[in-house]
Design an enzyme around this catalytic site. Structure first.
Site, PDB file in Angstrom:
ATOM      1  N   ARG A  92       1.200  -1.056  -0.305  1.00 56.56           N
ATOM      2  CA  ARG A  92       0.062  -0.148  -0.070  1.00 56.56           C
ATOM      3  C   ARG A  92       1.119   1.007   0.176  1.00 56.56           C
ATOM      4  O   ARG A  92       2.496   1.453   1.229  1.00 56.56           O
ATOM      5  CB  ARG A  92      -0.752  -0.021   1.314  1.00 56.56           C
ATOM      6  CG  ARG A  92      -1.730   1.699   0.875  1.00 56.56           C
ATOM      7  CD  ARG A  92      -2.736   1.198   3.032  1.00 56.56           C
ATOM      8  NE  ARG A  92      -3.176   2.668   2.729  1.00 56.56           N
ATOM      9  CZ  ARG A  92      -3.043   3.149   3.507  1.00 56.56           C
ATOM     10  NH1 ARG A  92      -2.462   3.465   4.749  1.00 56.56           N
ATOM     11  NH2 ARG A  92      -3.931   4.904   3.711  1.00 56.56           N
ATOM     12  N   HIS A 136      -2.712  10.952   0.857  1.00 57.06           N
ATOM     13  CA  HIS A 136      -2.088  10.636   2.170  1.00 57.06           C
ATOM     14  C   HIS A 136      -1.709  12.206   2.874  1.00 57.06           C
ATOM     15  O   HIS A 136      -0.708  12.097   3.231  1.00 57.06           O
ATOM     16  CB  HIS A 136      -1.161   9.858   2.173  1.00 57.06           C
ATOM     17  CG  HIS A 136      -0.917   9.529   3.516  1.00 57.06           C
ATOM     18  ND1 HIS A 136      -1.128   8.404   3.651  1.00 57.06           N
ATOM     19  CD2 HIS A 136      -0.004   9.441   4.843  1.00 57.06           C
ATOM     20  CE1 HIS A 136      -0.385   7.280   4.798  1.00 57.06           C
ATOM     21  NE2 HIS A 136      -0.413   8.716   5.520  1.00 57.06           N
ATOM     22  N   GLU A 181      -7.155   8.760   6.306  1.00 54.41           N
ATOM     23  CA  GLU A 181      -7.371   9.511   7.599  1.00 54.41           C
ATOM     24  C   GLU A 181      -7.489  10.688   7.841  1.00 54.41           C
ATOM     25  O   GLU A 181      -6.949  11.573   7.973  1.00 54.41           O
ATOM     26  CB  GLU A 181      -6.073   9.248   8.950  1.00 54.41           C
ATOM     27  CG  GLU A 181      -5.264   8.117   8.932  1.00 54.41           C
ATOM     28  CD  GLU A 181      -4.760   8.239   9.936  1.00 54.41           C
ATOM     29  OE1 GLU A 181      -3.699   8.627   9.943  1.00 54.41           O
ATOM     30  OE2 GLU A 181      -4.161   6.593   9.775  1.00 54.41           O
ATOM     31  N   ASN A 304      -7.398   1.809   9.837  1.00 59.24           N
ATOM     32  CA  ASN A 304      -5.985   2.261  10.810  1.00 59.24           C
ATOM     33  C   ASN A 304      -5.984   1.930  11.860  1.00 59.24           C
ATOM     34  O   ASN A 304      -6.889   2.906  12.320  1.00 59.24           O
ATOM     35  CB  ASN A 304      -5.400   3.132   9.991  1.00 59.24           C
ATOM     36  CG  ASN A 304      -4.988   3.247   8.760  1.00 59.24           C
ATOM     37  OD1 ASN A 304      -5.364   2.571   7.859  1.00 59.24           O
ATOM     38  ND2 ASN A 304      -4.514   4.812   8.568  1.00 59.24           N
ATOM     39  N   TYR A 306      -4.195   1.652  15.803  1.00 57.85           N
ATOM     40  CA  TYR A 306      -3.402   1.698  16.620  1.00 57.85           C
ATOM     41  C   TYR A 306      -2.749   1.936  18.050  1.00 57.85           C
ATOM     42  O   TYR A 306      -2.291   0.587  19.110  1.00 57.85           O
ATOM     43  CB  TYR A 306      -1.818   3.395  16.595  1.00 57.85           C
ATOM     44  CG  TYR A 306      -2.348   2.919  14.966  1.00 57.85           C
ATOM     45  CD1 TYR A 306      -0.149   2.673  15.393  1.00 57.85           C
ATOM     46  CD2 TYR A 306      -2.079   3.331  14.229  1.00 57.85           C
ATOM     47  CE1 TYR A 306       0.147   2.578  13.059  1.00 57.85           C
ATOM     48  CE2 TYR A 306      -1.721   3.486  12.607  1.00 57.85           C
ATOM     49  CZ  TYR A 306      -0.843   3.324  12.281  1.00 57.85           C
ATOM     50  OH  TYR A 306       0.056   2.838  11.604  1.00 57.85           O
ATOM     51  N   GLU A 359      -3.917  -0.313   8.203  1.00 53.95           N
ATOM     52  CA  GLU A 359      -2.298   0.598   8.756  1.00 53.95           C
ATOM     53  C   GLU A 359      -2.483  -0.303  10.616  1.00 53.95           C
ATOM     54  O   GLU A 359      -3.852   0.010  10.744  1.00 53.95           O
ATOM     55  CB  GLU A 359      -2.038   1.765   9.098  1.00 53.95           C
ATOM     56  CG  GLU A 359      -2.149   3.197   7.589  1.00 53.95           C
ATOM     57  CD  GLU A 359      -1.461   4.309   7.789  1.00 53.95           C
ATOM     58  OE1 GLU A 359      -1.208   4.396   9.280  1.00 53.95           O
ATOM     59  OE2 GLU A 359      -1.566   4.757   6.893  1.00 53.95           O
TER      60      GLU A 359
HETATM   61  O1  IFM Z   1       2.734   7.114   9.999  1.00 59.45           O
HETATM   62  C1  IFM Z   1       1.429   7.910  10.107  1.00 59.45           C
HETATM   63  C2  IFM Z   1       0.412   7.273   8.765  1.00 59.45           C
HETATM   64  O2  IFM Z   1       1.526   8.107   8.032  1.00 59.45           O
HETATM   65  C3  IFM Z   1      -0.675   7.668   9.291  1.00 59.45           C
HETATM   66  N1  IFM Z   1      -1.098   6.852   9.839  1.00 59.45           N
HETATM   67  C4  IFM Z   1      -0.577   6.735  11.838  1.00 59.45           C
HETATM   68  C5  IFM Z   1       1.239   6.433  10.668  1.00 59.45           C
HETATM   69  C6  IFM Z   1       1.973   6.976  12.378  1.00 59.45           C
HETATM   70  O3  IFM Z   1       1.169   7.497  12.918  1.00 59.45           O
END
Ligand code: IFM
Length: 457
Positions: A92, A136, A181, A304, A306, A359
């Site tokens: 990606r 992005h 995002e 995405n 985290y 992500e």
């Molecule tokens: O590096 C970023 C990415 O560009 C977008 N999502 C989160 C990642 C980590 O912060």
């Protein structure tokens, strides 16, 4: 001995995960243009808002910019070969709008388009599926000078750009997503001001979020009208939100945060409406027909993930890390949150399309030692999050693939080069790439799943 020494260096996937993540489930890694390409003034590329922002004093750690980054613009062939050696099935990446169209409207830049054209062909030659994202965070600076995402017509320029990419690459891409995002563009870029263009204007941020979503809808409309075959989608960052206490205030604050962070993007796209929540102060101006455009059916959702979010009305809440601790960004490692969020989407959106984890990854203060990087916490992170995806699939969520963030260490926006997310280490002085232990674990895990499947065939 530290807690990290107790982590198994080569954990195996459970029987459930081995069954759930077998082919055709897809394994890949992700990057983004400004974070890796460098060559900021080469090949006819126009400046973007991140070029401007990162060069302003005090905006980024050490004043780091993406001028050179991982020099991927020159090293893309080697990077594709590396992906192939790691056994990645999909990659990606994002397309820099200002490489394709330097001013964001008007003339196209053939040299910039040719770069992505060659990249896509090289991936296909190696049997790696190309998954592209159109935006992005790197708006052409010329459009920002004219008002940027605060202006409605930027959404129409975006649709023109999407149409061009669709015409050139649409027959070969495995998927094409509009935005990455959009919450970050709207809130971090226009409300908090920590990302480009660095504004602190909450009411404007709400309008920007609407124009981003409108641009998504207009782009999908254009790509469909042009007969683009690639599946179309959008990539949203999401987290479950937990109230720090059972108090009514904290629960209300958590609901508001979830509405602002998750529902503000999911509801227009999948329900054709913005969420109502008493805690949402600023609402955008929406023209008739906008929500119908935004909610036209799409083929996939990129998720995405985290960490989870804690909310409290009173004091700032510290992460409550479990055995895996927090990442080098200070983000709590909470794999269950990925499973829970997938289950929540499955429950709340009856028309949810297939989902790709576009992500998921962690920053760690990795050290290169005698040509190797040992990153046991990243291996544990990967392992735990893949188990979470498998659990969600077993519960009925249609998750089709997983992209680790990121293929290689890169420019982490306002954190510059200080945070390393890659499964491949980058020495920014020499540009030498070194696969970390996590990359080798990922490679072997993908291979084992393929062998297991072949053995069954
Ligand atoms: O590096 C970023 C990415 O560009 C977008 N999502 C989160 C990642 C980590 O912060």
């Amino acid at each position: 001995m530290s807690a990290h020494d107790l982590l198994p260096s080569r954990p195996e996937l459970s029987a459930l995960a081995s069954a759930q993540l077998a082919p055709p489930f897809l394994f890949g890694a992700a990057t983004a243009a400004y974070q890796i390409e460098g060559a900021a003034t080469e090949g006819g590329r126009g400046p973007s808002i991140w070029d401007r922002f990162s060069h302003e004093p005090g905006r980024t750690v050490n004043g780091d910019t993406g001028d050179v980054a991982c020099d991927h613009y020159h090293r893309w062939r080697d990077d594709v070969a590396l992906m192939s050696r790691l056994g990645l099935q999909a990659y990606r990446f994002s397309i820099a709008w200002s490489r394709v169209q330097p001013a964001g409207r008007g003339a196209w830049n053939d040299e910039g388009i040719a770069f992505y054209d060659r990249l896509v062909d090289a991936l296909l030659e190696r049997g790696i599926q190309p998954h592209a994202t159109l935006y992005h965070w790197d708006l052409p600076q010329a459009l920002q000078d004219a008002g940027g995402w605060a202006r409605r017509d930027t959404a129409f320029h975006f649709a023109d750009y999407a149409g061009k990419v669709g015409r050139v690459l649409g027959d070969r891409l495995a998927s094409l997503c509009t935005h990455n995002e959009p919450w970050c563009t709207a809130v971090l870029g226009h409300e908090v001001g920590k990302f480009a263009p660095g504004l602190q204007a909450p009411a404007l941020a709400a309008q920007v979020s609407h124009h981003l979503l409108l641009s998504h809808g207009l782009a999908v409309e254009r790509l469909r009208a042009d007969g683009v075959r690639a599946p179309l989608g959008i990539v949203l960052n999401q987290s479950p939100v937990s109230a720090a206490s059972a108090s009514a205030e904290d629960r209300a604050a958590a609901a508001t945060e979830y509405a602002r962070f998750v529902r503000w993007y999911m509801d227009p796209v999948f329900k054709g409406q913005y969420p109502e929540d008493p805690g949402i102060v600023h609402r955008p101006r929406v023209e008739p027909g906008d929500l119908a455009t935004i909610s036209a059916p799409i083929d996939l959702l990129g998720l995405n993930y985290y960490t989870r979010i804690w909310v409290s009305r009173s004091e700032p809440v510290q992460p409550r890390p479990d055995a895996l601790g927090v990442t080098d960004m200070g983000w709590e490692i909470y794999p269950e949150g990925l499973r829970d969020q997938l289950l929540a989407l499955h429950r709340e959106y009856p028309n949810l399309p297939p989902v790709f984890i576009t992500e998921n990854g962690m920053a760690e203060a990795d050290q290169l030692h005698e040509g190797q990087v040992d990153d046991p916490r990243r291996v544990a992170y990967l392992h735990a999050h893949l188990e979470a995806v498998a659990q969600a699939r077993a519960a009925g969520v249609d998750v089709r693939g997983y992209f680790y963030w990121s293929l290689m260490d890169n420019y982490e926006w306002d954190s510059g080069y200080a945070k390393r997310f890659g499964i491949v280490h980058v020495d920014y002085t020499t540009q030498v790439r070194t696969p970390k232990a996590s990359a080798l674990w990922y490679r072997d895990t993908i291979a084992r799943l393929q062998e297991r499947q072949a053995g069954r065939g």
